[in-house]
Design a protein around this motif. Sequence first.
Motif, short mmCIF file in Angstrom:
data_model
loop_
_atom_site.label_atom_id
_atom_site.label_comp_id
_atom_site.label_asym_id
_atom_site.label_seq_id
_atom_site.Cartn_x
_atom_site.Cartn_y
_atom_site.Cartn_z
N LYS A 143 -21.83 -100.71 -29.81
CA LYS A 143 -22.63 -100.41 -28.63
C LYS A 143 -21.84 -99.46 -27.73
N ILE A 144 -22.51 -98.43 -27.24
CA ILE A 144 -21.87 -97.45 -26.35
C ILE A 144 -22.36 -97.70 -24.93
N PHE A 145 -21.43 -97.81 -24.01
CA PHE A 145 -21.75 -98.00 -22.60
C PHE A 145 -20.98 -96.96 -21.81
N LEU A 146 -21.69 -96.17 -21.04
CA LEU A 146 -21.07 -95.09 -20.27
C LEU A 146 -21.13 -95.40 -18.78
N TYR A 147 -19.97 -95.45 -18.17
CA TYR A 147 -19.87 -95.52 -16.71
C TYR A 147 -19.64 -94.08 -16.26
N TRP A 148 -20.43 -93.62 -15.32
CA TRP A 148 -20.29 -92.23 -14.91
C TRP A 148 -20.50 -92.07 -13.42
N LYS A 184 -27.68 -93.79 -29.07
CA LYS A 184 -28.26 -94.75 -28.13
C LYS A 184 -27.11 -95.29 -27.29
N TYR A 185 -27.27 -95.27 -25.98
CA TYR A 185 -26.22 -95.77 -25.10
C TYR A 185 -26.82 -96.32 -23.83
N GLU A 186 -26.07 -97.20 -23.22
CA GLU A 186 -26.43 -97.71 -21.90
C GLU A 186 -25.51 -97.04 -20.90
N GLN A 187 -25.96 -96.99 -19.66
CA GLN A 187 -25.17 -96.30 -18.65
C GLN A 187 -25.23 -96.99 -17.30
N LYS A 188 -24.20 -96.73 -16.52
CA LYS A 188 -24.17 -97.23 -15.15
C LYS A 188 -23.59 -96.14 -14.27
N LEU A 189 -24.34 -95.75 -13.25
CA LEU A 189 -23.89 -94.75 -12.30
C LEU A 189 -22.99 -95.42 -11.26
N LEU A 190 -21.79 -94.86 -11.09
CA LEU A 190 -20.84 -95.36 -10.10
C LEU A 190 -20.83 -94.42 -8.91
N CYS A 222 -17.84 -86.34 -16.90
CA CYS A 222 -18.92 -87.27 -17.22
C CYS A 222 -20.11 -86.53 -17.83
N TRP A 223 -20.41 -85.38 -17.28
CA TRP A 223 -21.53 -84.59 -17.81
C TRP A 223 -21.28 -84.21 -19.26
N ARG A 224 -20.04 -83.85 -19.59
CA ARG A 224 -19.72 -83.45 -20.97
C ARG A 224 -20.02 -84.59 -21.94
N ILE A 225 -19.59 -85.79 -21.56
CA ILE A 225 -19.83 -86.95 -22.43
C ILE A 225 -21.33 -87.21 -22.58
N GLN A 226 -22.06 -87.15 -21.47
CA GLN A 226 -23.51 -87.37 -21.53
C GLN A 226 -24.19 -86.34 -22.41
N LEU A 227 -23.78 -85.09 -22.31
CA LEU A 227 -24.39 -84.04 -23.13
C LEU A 227 -24.16 -84.29 -24.61
N VAL A 228 -22.96 -84.69 -24.97
CA VAL A 228 -22.66 -84.97 -26.38
C VAL A 228 -23.49 -86.16 -26.87
N LEU A 229 -23.54 -87.22 -26.07
CA LEU A 229 -24.33 -88.39 -26.47
C LEU A 229 -25.80 -88.03 -26.68
#
Length: 53
Positions: A4-9, A29-35, A16-23
């Motif tokens: 499972k992929i979970f991105l805190y950004w 499929k990933y879950e995310q949380k905006l900090l 953070c944008w670079r990682i999101q673009l690649v995903l």
Amino acid sequence: MSQKIFLYWGSGSPPCWRIQLVLEEKNFKYEQKLLSFERQEHKSEEIMKLNIL
């Protein structure tokens, strides 16, 4: 077995944008949380524990 992929950004963070673009490009499929940098959420105990791993 897939992991499972979970991105805190944080908004406004180019790394953070670079990682999101690649995903998104790879259709992962990933879950995310905006900090909030303003509220120092990226320095919270929860996040700091993750950085130790």
